[in-house]
Design an enzyme around this catalytic site. Structure first.
Site, PDB file in Angstrom:
ATOM      1  N   LYS A  17      -8.959  13.336   4.734  1.00 38.72           N
ATOM      2  CA  LYS A  17      -8.002  12.222   4.699  1.00 38.72           C
ATOM      3  C   LYS A  17      -6.988  12.470   5.808  1.00 38.72           C
ATOM      4  O   LYS A  17      -6.963  13.555   6.385  1.00 38.72           O
ATOM      5  CB  LYS A  17      -7.293  12.142   3.341  1.00 38.72           C
ATOM      6  CG  LYS A  17      -6.754  13.507   2.879  1.00 38.72           C
ATOM      7  CD  LYS A  17      -6.126  13.449   1.489  1.00 38.72           C
ATOM      8  CE  LYS A  17      -7.104  13.483   0.360  1.00 38.72           C
ATOM      9  NZ  LYS A  17      -7.178  12.248  -0.405  1.00 38.72           N
ATOM     10  N   ARG A  18      -6.134  11.482   6.107  1.00 38.00           N
ATOM     11  CA  ARG A  18      -5.068  11.732   7.068  1.00 38.00           C
ATOM     12  C   ARG A  18      -4.245  12.940   6.617  1.00 38.00           C
ATOM     13  O   ARG A  18      -4.114  13.195   5.414  1.00 38.00           O
ATOM     14  CB  ARG A  18      -4.180  10.495   7.202  1.00 38.00           C
ATOM     15  CG  ARG A  18      -4.832   9.383   8.011  1.00 38.00           C
ATOM     16  CD  ARG A  18      -5.129   9.814   9.436  1.00 38.00           C
ATOM     17  NE  ARG A  18      -3.921   9.863  10.195  1.00 38.00           N
ATOM     18  CZ  ARG A  18      -3.540   8.943  11.079  1.00 38.00           C
ATOM     19  NH1 ARG A  18      -4.321   7.901  11.333  1.00 38.00           N
ATOM     20  NH2 ARG A  18      -2.403   9.054  11.737  1.00 38.00           N
ATOM     21  N   LYS A  69     -15.171   7.480  -3.617  1.00 38.75           N
ATOM     22  CA  LYS A  69     -16.432   7.766  -2.911  1.00 38.75           C
ATOM     23  C   LYS A  69     -17.013   9.098  -3.381  1.00 38.75           C
ATOM     24  O   LYS A  69     -18.226   9.226  -3.587  1.00 38.75           O
ATOM     25  CB  LYS A  69     -16.193   7.783  -1.386  1.00 38.75           C
ATOM     26  CG  LYS A  69     -15.735   6.425  -0.843  1.00 38.75           C
ATOM     27  CD  LYS A  69     -15.147   6.504   0.575  1.00 38.75           C
ATOM     28  CE  LYS A  69     -14.416   5.199   0.897  1.00 38.75           C
ATOM     29  NZ  LYS A  69     -13.585   5.285   2.120  1.00 38.75           N
ATOM     30  N   THR A 119      -8.958   5.997  -1.871  1.00 36.69           N
ATOM     31  CA  THR A 119     -10.278   5.373  -2.012  1.00 36.69           C
ATOM     32  C   THR A 119     -11.362   6.415  -1.754  1.00 36.69           C
ATOM     33  O   THR A 119     -12.470   6.291  -2.275  1.00 36.69           O
ATOM     34  CB  THR A 119     -10.460   4.184  -1.040  1.00 36.69           C
ATOM     35  OG1 THR A 119      -9.996   4.589   0.257  1.00 36.69           O
ATOM     36  CG2 THR A 119      -9.666   2.975  -1.504  1.00 36.69           C
ATOM     37  N   HIS A 150       0.810  -1.228   0.000  1.00 35.83           N
ATOM     38  CA  HIS A 150       0.000   0.000   0.000  1.00 35.83           C
ATOM     39  C   HIS A 150       0.836   1.267   0.000  1.00 35.83           C
ATOM     40  O   HIS A 150       0.274   2.353   0.152  1.00 35.83           O
ATOM     41  CB  HIS A 150      -0.912   0.056   1.227  1.00 35.83           C
ATOM     42  CG  HIS A 150      -1.930  -1.028   1.305  1.00 35.83           C
ATOM     43  ND1 HIS A 150      -3.211  -0.888   0.820  1.00 35.83           N
ATOM     44  CD2 HIS A 150      -1.862  -2.267   1.823  1.00 35.83           C
ATOM     45  CE1 HIS A 150      -3.895  -1.999   1.047  1.00 35.83           C
ATOM     46  NE2 HIS A 150      -3.092  -2.857   1.654  1.00 35.83           N
ATOM     47  N   LYS A 160       0.115  14.493   0.968  1.00 34.60           N
ATOM     48  CA  LYS A 160      -1.275  14.705   0.541  1.00 34.60           C
ATOM     49  C   LYS A 160      -1.565  16.188   0.288  1.00 34.60           C
ATOM     50  O   LYS A 160      -2.595  16.547  -0.279  1.00 34.60           O
ATOM     51  CB  LYS A 160      -2.238  14.139   1.585  1.00 34.60           C
ATOM     52  CG  LYS A 160      -2.146  12.602   1.710  1.00 34.60           C
ATOM     53  CD  LYS A 160      -3.086  12.077   2.785  1.00 34.60           C
ATOM     54  CE  LYS A 160      -2.912  10.601   3.105  1.00 34.60           C
ATOM     55  NZ  LYS A 160      -3.588   9.700   2.135  1.00 34.60           N
TER      56      LYS A 160
HETATM   57  C1  26Q Z   1       3.388   0.817  10.456  1.00 32.40           C
HETATM   58  C2  26Q Z   1       4.289   0.511  11.452  1.00 32.40           C
HETATM   59  C3  26Q Z   1       4.017   0.827  12.770  1.00 32.40           C
HETATM   60  C4  26Q Z   1       2.824   1.439  13.086  1.00 32.40           C
HETATM   61  C5  26Q Z   1       1.910   1.746  12.090  1.00 32.40           C
HETATM   62  C6  26Q Z   1       2.201   1.442  10.779  1.00 32.40           C
HETATM   63  C7  26Q Z   1       1.241   1.789   9.703  1.00 32.40           C
HETATM   64  C8  26Q Z   1      -0.114   1.790   9.942  1.00 32.40           C
HETATM   65  C9  26Q Z   1      -1.005   2.125   8.944  1.00 32.40           C
HETATM   66  C10 26Q Z   1       1.678   2.090   8.435  1.00 32.40           C
HETATM   67  C11 26Q Z   1       0.768   2.414   7.421  1.00 32.40           C
HETATM   68  C12 26Q Z   1      -0.593   2.420   7.686  1.00 32.40           C
HETATM   69  C13 26Q Z   1      -1.624   2.763   6.687  1.00 32.40           C
HETATM   70  C14 26Q Z   1      -1.397   2.905   5.404  1.00 32.40           C
HETATM   71  C15 26Q Z   1      -2.479   3.267   4.474  1.00 32.40           C
HETATM   72  O1  26Q Z   1      -3.606   3.506   4.874  1.00 32.40           O
HETATM   73  N1  26Q Z   1      -2.202   3.309   3.163  1.00 32.40           N
HETATM   74  C16 26Q Z   1      -3.232   3.657   2.194  1.00 32.40           C
HETATM   75  O2  26Q Z   1      -3.846   2.468   1.728  1.00 32.40           O
HETATM   76  C17 26Q Z   1      -4.969   2.756   0.913  1.00 32.40           C
HETATM   77  C18 26Q Z   1      -5.629   1.439   0.564  1.00 32.40           C
HETATM   78  O3  26Q Z   1      -4.858   0.742  -0.359  1.00 32.40           O
HETATM   79  C19 26Q Z   1      -4.565   3.534  -0.320  1.00 32.40           C
HETATM   80  O4  26Q Z   1      -5.733   3.891  -1.024  1.00 32.40           O
HETATM   81  C20 26Q Z   1      -3.796   4.795   0.072  1.00 32.40           C
HETATM   82  O5  26Q Z   1      -3.285   5.432  -1.095  1.00 32.40           O
HETATM   83  C21 26Q Z   1      -2.642   4.432   1.010  1.00 32.40           C
HETATM   84  O6  26Q Z   1      -1.998   5.608   1.472  1.00 32.40           O
END
Ligand code: 26Q
Length: 797
Positions: A534-535, A646, A642, A353, A540
């Site tokens: 979004k975050r 929407k 995503t 991702h 972004k």
């Molecule tokens: C990693 C290590 C330690 C703690 C937390 C994490 C962590 C947690 C969540 C790293 C990444 C995430 C989330 C990533 C994420 O949401 N990525 C998004 O995924 C979506 C679904 O595929 C995409 O549409 C987005 O583009 C992408 O940013």
């Protein structure tokens, strides 16, 4: 559901029965919470039959199952979702009304299950719903975090985090399974017993299962989301207890409870924390043990595992699934290492991702060796096996490099398929992060463009537009979103466009009422509702949006007599607690809002709003009321997005870059129905090599100079004029995400939006064309892709 569908009277009786006998409450004294619980239990009862029958069919037909492993499931609320999928929303409203209760208020009483950070977690939730809709035998495995993603408040415009505690109230959708428990070990040492490796963990916890049925559209099938809670193996260290050291005696319990205590808020500064590694292994080990137990209950030959089981890893977070599966097959079943590795590879798939280097997980060999000594040996052996199979492999393809375990390489090497989440992202995965592994394993990387469930993101979130769609093309689109194409001939029908405009307007009026209530601001429903939710991340580029907003405000002030198109700028999203720059951007947006919203000179034609604590439920409120979707990431950085899907589905055209799935959205809706701006991914790479790119861009844009000057003067922070000097310094000297270089192009696209808006009929046609042409982005289509290309699974419906 159809033959036995309950009437409002039946449901009313069931609600009263639960109120009385499950909750022990008299209707005369029941609170909204009590009514919500009673209705939830009454609806849950109705899921049990399809849930059991799905299990019977799966066992009876000996079907291959999908196991979706994810550290995050961003579910949101369930009550309305369940009532809609059971076809009982109206019946529920009627039943509650007869009891003097309002369904809308009861729905709003439910806290969001916020067991995820953002896109990745929400994708897992959409996938669960799609698999249930299509009758794919599947199970989701995750962690039952006591505290989901933190709650966000603003104090003087600054983000303050407070703990989220959704489980303080009873979660009525789950079934506790105290009999489904596994022991999970940590640390200790590995001994050699006659050539067999034996791990002796020195710590352990118990994983106990909590099952939530996930019901699909029309209640024809239901799968399980199984979330694990960590509990202590022993409540007390008895030796210490007897020795009188009571505090130390409680340590085993304390260790266990911390593991499922809190979701990590996607914070790179937190990376490498031992507790996170323990969470990852806790999920993986309980899931793999559960999968193998189920497999063994019906099948003898472990070598046939891949004929019956597909395991999908949602990013690298569950990448220990490979080593864990191999450990059990070798150490417990006595398989040869090579055979175990082959079985694991046939079973596992890995979804990537992100390409952001800082987001690629790595752990030191020291930490894995300490927390999971046997897994560290297995990872070493996997790396050696790969090196032997590819004697000329480039050093970067190794799993272990510089005393670090690279989880991406581990997941890649242990999987038979690796997928990206949009066409562009998948090509970049092949060309960048995994270029060398791609060369060694051609055909392993495949694309599966993300999708969203139309049940939640159109039917539930936007009843006004859903009703119009059904009136126009009939029903059936809910489970076959390509049918929206049948709207195409209506795009030139003035009556249809009027009705489309009326639906959008009613959503905007409803949002304005909510904003008035929550924030005290008055919104003009005739304005463009321009939304970025979004975050908050530098890539972004919320900063680009707010800078352009400042520019617009300044020009409005300079020419107040002009006929400006009114705008409402809405932002929503959380910053990771340790991400200082992101927090500073949030503060800036709030500071700008404070000044702009109180400025009489612009006569209310511009508003800037940042409702706190953006979550799934807020998205359901904002997206249907949006006119413009901000998808403005630096090209090459957003894997898919995503939210973009929407918005398009709900008739908000995109202003965006050629990034992630924006590319595919634009291909489908047509270039005329998409406000494109900015550099392409290759142009971004080239631009970074221009030493003073930001300075050049600023010098070329008078507009941007004025904006930066206003910031430098402290125009939005008069009490602390130098507040944004750090942000400005970054922009001039370290503009990694090319905000300055894309500014002029973005501002020009915004002026195109203004002129397009003035053509009311043209705008409505564009909005409706977006709805009509994005059926492709249903997560049902995405799941079909995984089934065919990765899982080799067939649906049972
Ligand atoms: C990693 C290590 C330690 C703690 C937390 C994490 C962590 C947690 C969540 C790293 C990444 C995430 C989330 C990533 C994420 O949401 N990525 C998004 O995924 C979506 C679904 O595929 C995409 O549409 C987005 O583009 C992408 O940013």
């Amino acid at each position: 559901m159809s033959a036995t569908a309950p009437t409002a009277d039946d449901l009313q009786a069931a609600i009263l029965r639960h109120l009385t006998f499950t909750l022990g409450k008299d209707a005369a004294h029941a609170s909204r919470y009590d009514w919500r619980m009673a209705l939830s239990y009454a609806l849950r009862d109705l899921i049990v039959e399809p849930w059991f029958s799905a299990t019977r069919v799966t066992y009876g037909e000996d079907r291959k199952r999908v196991y979706y492993l994810s550290l995050e499931f961003l579910i949101g609320r369930l009550l309305e979702d369940v009532s809609i999928n059971l076809g009982l929303r109206d019946v529920s409203a009627k039943a509650l009304a007869a009891l003097g209760q309002d369904l809308g208020a009861v729905i709003e009483d439910e806290p969001d299950a916020a067991l995820g950070n953002g896109g990745l977690g929400r994708l897992a939730a959409c996938f669960m719903e799609s698999m249930a809709t299509m009758g794919v035998p599947a199970m989701g495995y995750g962690i039952r975090y006591e505290h989901g993603l933190f709650r966000q408040r603003f104090e003087a415009g600054q983000q303050v985090e407070t703990p989220e505690d959704w489980l303080k109230q009873k979660h009525p959708w789950e079934f506790e399974r105290p009999e489904v428990v596994y022991e999970i070990g940590f640390k200790g040492h590995v001994s050699d017993e006659g050539g067999r490796r034996v791990w002796h963990p020195s710590e352990s916890v118990v994983a106990s299962a909590h099952d939530t049925p996930i019901v699909g559209w029309q209640g024809r099938w239901a799968n399980t989301l199984r979330l694990w809670a960590a509990t202590p193996t022993t409540m007390f260290d008895l030796d210490r207890f007897n020795a009188g050291d009571y505090a130390a005696a409680a340590e085993p319990e304390a260790l266990a409870r911390t593991i499922s205590r809190v979701l990590y808020p996607d914070d790179t500064t937190e990376a490498g924390k031992e507790l996170r590694l323990k969470q990852e292994y806790f999920l993986v080990s309980s899931a793999v043990q559960d999968i193998l137990r189920r497999y063994r209950s019906g099948h003898g030959d472990i070598r046939k595992l891949a004929d019956h089981v597909a395991i999908q890893m949602n990013d690298t977070h569950p990448a220990l699934a490979g080593p864990e599966l191999i450990r059990i097959l070798v150490d417990h079943d006595g398989l040869a290492f090579d055979e175990a590795a082959r079985i694991a590879e046939a079973v596992l798939g890995y979804t990537n991702h992100t390409l952001l280097p800082e987001a690629l997980e790595r752990w030191t060999t020291w930490m894995i060796g300490n927390v999971l000594p046997r897994h560290m040996e297995i990872i070493g052996a996997l790396d050696a096996r790969h090196a032997a199979a590819h004697p000329c492999r480039p050093p970067g393809t190794a799993i272990i490099e510089n005393d670090q375990v690279k989880m991406g390489e581990l997941a890649f090497i242990t999987s038979h398929k690796v997928n990206g989440v949009s066409a562009l992202h998948t090509e970049l995965v092949k060309d960048t992060v995994f270029a060398d592994l791609h060369a060694l394993h051609p055909g392993r990387i495949v694309n599966q463009t993300n999708g969203i469930t139309p049940r939640r993101w159109l039917k539930l979130a936007n009843p006004a537009l859903s009703a119009l769609v059904t009136d126009t093309i009939g029903d059936g689109w809910e489970a076959d979103l390509d049918r929206l194409e049948a709207l195409e001939p209506h795009l030139d029908d003035a009556g249809f466009l009027d009705a489309y405009g009326a639906a959008k307007r009613s959503n905007k009026v409803a949002l304005a009422a909510w904003v008035k209530d929550e924030m005290g601001e008055t919104l003009d429903p005739e304005a463009i509702f321009d939304v970025q939710i979004k975050r908050v991340h530098e890539y972004k580029r919320q900063l680009l949006n707010i800078l352009e907003t400042i520019g617009l405000w300044h020009r409005m002030r300079a020419a107040p007599q002009d006929d400006w198109v009114p705008r409402v700028k809405i932002f929503g999203g959380k910053a990771a607690p340790g991400y200082a720059v992101a927090k500073q951007i949030i503060r800036l947006i709030n500071d700008v809002g404070r000044v702009v919203n109180a400025d009489p000179a612009i006569k209310g034609r511009l508003k800037v709003l940042y409702p706190a604590n953006y979550n799934v439920s807020m998205a359901e409120r904002l997206i249907p009321a949006s006119d413009l979707s901000e998808q403005i990431s630096t090209a090459g950085k957003e894997a898919s997005g995503t939210g973009n899907m929407k918005f398009a589905l709900n008739g908000a055209p995109t202003i965006g870059t050629l990034d992630g799935a924006n590319v595919e959205i634009r291909d489908r809706v047509g270039a005329d129905n998409f406000f494109l701006f900015g550099m392409t991914a290759p142009e971004v790479v080239a631009r970074r090599n221009v030493p003073d790119h930001a300075r050049q861009a600023i010098e070329a844009s008078e507009d941007l100079q004025v904006v930066l000057q206003l910031l430098a003067e402290g125009r939005f922070s008069p009490e602390e004029p130098e507040r944004y000097h750090g942000l400005l310094d970054q922009l001039w000297n370290h503009d990694h995400f090319l905000v300055a270089s894309d500014y002029a192009s973005y501002a020009a696209a915004q002026r195109e939006v203004d002129s397009a808006w003035r053509d009311r009929a043209g705008w409505l046609r564009m909005a409706a064309a977006n709805t009509a042409r994005v059926g492709f982005f249903s997560s049902d289509r995405t799941i079909r892709g995984y089934m065919k290309d990765i899982w080799s699974v067939k649906a049972a419906l």
